[in-house]
Motif scaffolding. Structure first.
Motif, PDB file in Angstrom:
ATOM      1  N   ASN A   1      -0.823   9.190  69.497  1.00 29.78           N
ATOM      2  CA  ASN A   1       0.321   9.711  70.113  1.00 29.78           C
ATOM      3  C   ASN A   1       1.555   9.709  69.431  1.00 29.78           C
ATOM      4  N   ASP A   2       2.293  10.516  69.482  1.00 31.71           N
ATOM      5  CA  ASP A   2       3.641  10.439  68.884  1.00 31.71           C
ATOM      6  C   ASP A   2       4.642   9.526  69.545  1.00 31.71           C
ATOM      7  N   HIS A   3       5.282   8.760  68.557  1.00 30.31           N
ATOM      8  CA  HIS A   3       6.281   7.735  68.843  1.00 30.31           C
ATOM      9  C   HIS A   3       7.343   7.863  67.877  1.00 30.31           C
ATOM     10  N   ILE A   4       8.619   7.312  68.803  1.00 25.38           N
ATOM     11  CA  ILE A   4      10.013   7.810  68.012  1.00 25.38           C
ATOM     12  C   ILE A   4      10.081   7.060  66.377  1.00 25.38           C
ATOM     13  N   LYS A   5       9.300   5.892  66.573  1.00 24.27           N
ATOM     14  CA  LYS A   5       9.396   5.230  65.167  1.00 24.27           C
ATOM     15  C   LYS A   5       8.720   5.748  63.986  1.00 24.27           C
ATOM     16  N   ASN A   6       7.958   6.701  64.442  1.00 21.27           N
ATOM     17  CA  ASN A   6       6.978   7.481  63.429  1.00 21.27           C
ATOM     18  C   ASN A   6       7.526   8.867  63.052  1.00 21.27           C
ATOM     19  N   PHE A   7       8.671   9.080  63.641  1.00 22.80           N
ATOM     20  CA  PHE A   7       9.350  10.399  63.410  1.00 22.80           C
ATOM     21  C   PHE A   7       9.648  10.657  62.198  1.00 22.80           C
ATOM     22  N   ARG A   8       9.445  11.914  61.580  1.00 25.29           N
ATOM     23  CA  ARG A   8       9.909  12.326  60.403  1.00 25.29           C
ATOM     24  C   ARG A   8      10.237  13.619  60.352  1.00 25.29           C
ATOM     25  N   PRO A   9      11.517  14.006  59.713  1.00 27.13           N
ATOM     26  CA  PRO A   9      11.732  15.542  59.508  1.00 27.13           C
ATOM     27  C   PRO A   9      10.787  16.441  58.943  1.00 27.13           C
ATOM     28  N   GLN A  10      10.099  17.144  59.509  1.00 26.49           N
ATOM     29  CA  GLN A  10       9.134  17.869  58.934  1.00 26.49           C
ATOM     30  C   GLN A  10       9.468  19.316  58.930  1.00 26.49           C
ATOM     31  N   CYS A  11       9.732  19.872  57.663  1.00 23.27           N
ATOM     32  CA  CYS A  11      10.510  21.106  57.840  1.00 23.27           C
ATOM     33  C   CYS A  11       9.967  22.332  57.330  1.00 23.27           C
ATOM     34  N   ILE A  12      10.286  23.372  57.852  1.00 22.59           N
ATOM     35  CA  ILE A  12      10.139  24.676  57.456  1.00 22.59           C
ATOM     36  C   ILE A  12      11.323  25.178  56.833  1.00 22.59           C
ATOM     37  N   VAL A  13      11.270  25.651  55.533  1.00 18.83           N
ATOM     38  CA  VAL A  13      12.519  26.120  54.784  1.00 18.83           C
ATOM     39  C   VAL A  13      12.500  27.432  54.452  1.00 18.83           C
TER      40      VAL A  13
END
Length: 896
Positions: free
Chosen positions: A471-483
């Motif tokens: 499950n997603d959790h805020i502490k595991n957030f990463r900016p995963q980017c489409i550039v």
């Protein structure tokens, strides 16, 4: 502070009622503002009716962790943010709290839809305002205090609660009973090398010449290796535990709580259960060690009760009962007993070291006890394992001593400040005990006598599948980017900046949209896939390459936003370059560009726009470089053909004619392309290209000392502050300090500065300065406003100066132009962008890079050209500017 709710809305009853700290008053309009019939706030909200919420100070101190100012006004449709009507909310600690938090109430920020969608009605419910109050989720509850009925348990500081407990558990039986056997088996020599690698302190100790009293047959070298390895493992574990402790609020539960917040409750529960049994076994080990020592004393004095084995059992049982009594008496008595035991241990350790310097007698030497002698040290340099022992078996005997570092963490619920106490006490205990063990080990007195590729794919696939169950959790957030780089090498600055905060950390996908006839674009796309991915690998760019074919840029980006990623490794942030040529581009291209931004918000992506004054796209320069390189290669081939002609006659002549034609054609093509693509005078072309090339590589270089100025004007979930923070922890940016700029009211600047400092402190984000700007919503200067009017003049419809029929025809012919009604409706928001540029020029002109909250344009309400004019005027004539807007969901938390 406590806020009492007065439910009397207007009328005589309401007017006569005493004014409480929190009151609600129904008014038609604020007395200081008289709008025209169609007037609206900066977000285009019609001011039909609003609820005004006021706070009266009455001597109460304002909260420092996210406060309301006495002049704040809540509206049924929007809030006055730093004195101005807007649905956007300023950064505030209550947005990041957990539901049911004892330290304060949680408030919901406006959603992305609240800010992005056009308003169809006159009243919009904004979370945290009137509706939030009614639901118990808003301002009334925001200031609540923790329950006053707190438990009266004794709380310990870091010394008694952590340091003393850890040292007692690490020392104890291992130091006084088992260490002599370990050193006797393993030796002391080889350990000095690893001690040097462990810590400077232990290396100094290891280099000192030491001697061990012995009968000449003991080998102690490997003993220090064992102790050092245990120390290294312990230090790494302690650092990891400290990181977990300082990563959020720590509650009761000890090892279970820490592990469950790091690895999940499954691991926390299973490891916590095993650890509880391990503690019980450890008690048995310590009790037996103590009993053996007592029985040895009894034996020396001929006062054995039964026999040695039975006496060990008797003394052990009595000891366990005594320890049980101390435990039942309570934590306070148990802590006092530990202090007494620590004093006894310290006296024993001091006696040990004192004994090594007392001159040895003949009787002591006959028993193998010598003073410090280099010869004895050399004799005991290597290991000498006996009775089937080995390095690992001896290591297994010693290692339980290192597990005592959890003694402080085990009572996390009984500590005054576990976040500070656990790291400080544990690390100091590791340092002190490791130093003691190594010192004792050195000077101790002892008596001696291609399938790989396939497997990598399978492993990666299994890992990706396993992530889908997490499950997603805020502490595991990463900016995963489409550039949106196009070709990965055509916009290097955009890619380099993104890699600065994603490299080795999160997902980065370089994306390109091939436009044109489907057959040709698909062919070009297929050819580019492997080539560009290999280019990324060769240039050590840790990113993936993805391409799609589309009728236009917007359609292609839509496909990327919806289909990119795999399972949990799905992008959540769109990174795009600023459209520098929007004033000369085709109107449909401008519509597509702004449409991409709307699509990103519709799909709940965070959005990052990078602007560099010189521009980002160097594809034309690369094209000319490639043609020049090809011309150089042909020239070399021509010279080789001439030489061949001289040597081989006619055959060489035919080659020469062919190459002459090729070079002539190449030169003509180069001239045509240069004339077509670069309409610049020859004198400025080289300088222009050089400045653009330098700008394109600026993020590949060390940024030196400087500042990253963050204008965090609106709370978007934290992405606006997270990205610059991630930059500061990278090697190339570590010399840059964060400076935070926030909007506020002139009469509450100090309070708002303290509130932001408290919020950043919770997130463990360090900054060099926090500055509250109190005049964001003042009108810009006449000169700045005139420049903006000149900027938008070519794109205005000016329908107000024409008759209705003509205006309607113009609107149909130029639907993309800015209407007078639109400009009037969003005049306040336009003022803000112009004023912000003035403030940016004044405060951040010398920054290495500027990060600013990206304004949101409401769909179908703000035209593409007005929005581009906002972005243009906001970021004009500045250092590199990153405009960021999160998706209004938390990406930061101060909870574990």
């Amino acid at each position: 502070m406590d806020r009492d709710f007065n439910s009397s809305f207007g009328g005589e009853a309401g007017a006569g009622a005493p004014c409480s700290r929190f009151h609600v008053r129904l008014v038609d309009e604020p007395p200081e503002y008289e709008p025209p019939p169609l007037a609206a706030g900066e977000d285009g909200v019609s001011h039909v009716q609003r609820f005004e919420f006021g706070f009266q100070n009455r001597g109460d101190s304002l909260r420092a962790d996210g406060l309301y100012h006495p002049c704040d006004t809540f509206s049924s449709s929007y809030l006055k943010t730093f004195g101005h009507n807007t649905a956007d909310r300023v950064p505030r600690i209550d947005f990041y709290r957990n539901t049911g938090s004892l330290s304060g109430g949680k408030i919901n920020r406006p959603s992305l839809a609240d800010l992005h969608e056009d308003l169809k009605g006159d009243i919009l419910s904004i979370p945290g305002t009137v509706d939030g109050v009614a639901n118990g989720d808003g301002a009334v509850d925001a200031g609540r205090k923790p329950s006053e009925n707190k438990d009266e348990l004794v709380r310990f500081g870091w010394i008694k609660g952590v340091l003393v407990r850890c040292m007692l558990n690490i020392w104890g039986v291992m130091l006084f009973i088992r260490l002599s056997w370990i050193v006797g088996q393993a030796g002391i020599g080889l350990g000095v090398v690893l001690i040097l690698l462990a810590t400077v302190v232990t290396s100094i100790t290891g280099l000192s010449t030491s001697a061990i009293s012995t009968n000449g047959c003991v080998r102690g070298g490997l003993g220090v290796v064992i102790i050092s390895l245990s120390s290294v493992v312990t230090v790494l574990t302690g650092i990891s535990m400290s990181a977990i402790c300082t990563n959020g609020v720590v509650r009761g539960g000890g090892a279970y709580y820490l592990i469950s917040r790091s690895l999940g409750p499954e691991f926390g529960g299973s490891i916590g259960l095993i650890f509880s049994f391990a503690n019980a076994v450890a008690v048995a080990m310590y009790v037996v060690g103590f009993a053996e020592t007592v029985v040895d004393i009894l034996k020396e004095n001929n006062v054995l009760m039964v026999d040695p084995i039975s006496d060990i059992r008797i003394v052990g049982c009595i000891t366990v009962v005594v320890l049980l009594g101390i435990t039942v008496a309570g934590m306070e008595w148990e802590t006092k007993a530990q202090v007494v035991l620590l004093i006894i241990l310290l006296i024993g350790i001091a006696n040990f070291f004192i004994g090594t310097v007392i001159r040895s007698t003949i009787e002591k030497r006959s028993k193998g006890f010598f003073n410090y002698q280099a010869q004895v040290f050399v004799e005991n340099f290597g290991p000498s394992f006996r009775d089937g022992e080995s390095f690992f078996s001896v290591f297994a005997i010693f290692f339980p001593a290192a597990t005592g570092i959890l003694a402080g963490a085990n009572i996390s619920g009984d500590l005054k400040d576990p976040q500070a106490a656990i790291p400080k006490g544990t690390m100091l205990a590791i340092f002190v005990t490791a130093l003691t063990y190594i010192a004792v080990a050195i000077c101790i007195e002892v008596n001696w006598g291609s399938s790989a590729q396939a497997m990598s794919y399978v492993t990666a696939l299994q890992d990706a599948l396993s992530l889908t169950g997490v499950n997603d959790h805020i502490k595991n957030f990463r900016p995963q980017c489409i550039v949106l780089t196009g070709s990965p090498k055509s916009r290097p600055a955009l890619l380099d900046l993104t890699l600065s905060f994603t490299k080795n950390f999160s997902l980065c996908i370089c994306s390109q949209v091939f436009m044109g006839p489907r057959k040709q674009t698909v062919s070009d796309m297929n050819l580019s896939m492997d080539n560009y991915q290999q280019w990324l690998s060769r240039n050590k760019k840790k990113a993936f390459y993805a391409a799609v074919a589309g009728d236009n840029l917007r359609d292609g980006v839509k496909c990327l936003l919806q289909a990119s990623g795999l399972g949990r490794m799905k992008p959540n942030t769109l990174v795009i370059g600023y459209k520098r040529d929007w004033r000369t581009a085709n109107p449909q291209d401008v519509e597509n560009y702004v449409g991409i931004l709307h699509d990103a918000f519709d799909f709940e992506y965070g959005l990052i726009i990078l602007r560099i004054s010189q521009g980002l796209d160097i594809s034309r320069i690369l094209q000319i470089q490639e043609e020049l390189q090809r011309k150089e290669e042909e020239k070399i081939a021509l010279e080789a053909a001439k030489k061949d002609e001289q040597e081989h006659g006619k055959q060489g002549l035919r080659s020469l004619k062919f190459l002459n034609k090729a070079v002539k054609y190449s030169s003509n093509t180069l001239a045509v392309n240069a004339q077509k693509d670069f309409k610049i005078s020859a004198g400025h072309a080289a300088d222009f290209n050089q400045r653009l090339l330098e700008a394109s590589t600026r993020f590949q270089m060390n940024q030196g000392k400087g500042t990253i100025d963050v204008w965090w004007l609106f709370d978007d979930g934290g992405l606006t502050i997270l990205i610059p923070y991630l930059l500061t922890i990278r090697k190339k940016w570590c010399g840059c300090k964060l400076r935070i700029f926030i909007g506020g009211k002139l009469d509450s600047i100090n309070e708002e500065k303290r509130a932001m400092a408290a919020l950043l402190g919770k997130f463990r984000i360090q900054c060099a300065d926090i500055k509250v700007i109190g005049d964001i919503n003042m009108k810009p200067s006449k000169e700045s406003w005139k420049r903006f009017e000149e900027l938008i003049e070519p794109y205005q419809l000016h329908e107000g100066s024409k008759d209705p029929a003509t205006a309607e025809i113009l609107l149909k012919e130029h639907p993309w132009k800015i209407t007078d009604a639109e400009l009037e409706r969003f005049k306040d928001k336009t003022y803000r962008q112009v004023k912000l540029n003035e403030l940016l020029q004044e405060n951040s002109r010398s920054a290495n890079i500027i990060v600013v909250s990206l304004p949101i344009a409401r769909k179908e309400a703000v035209s593409s050209y007005l929005y581009m004019a906002w972005l243009e005027i906001l970021s004009r004539n500045l250092p590199p500017v990153i405009m960021i807007r999160g998706n209004q969901k938390n990406v930061l938390t101060f909870y574990s």
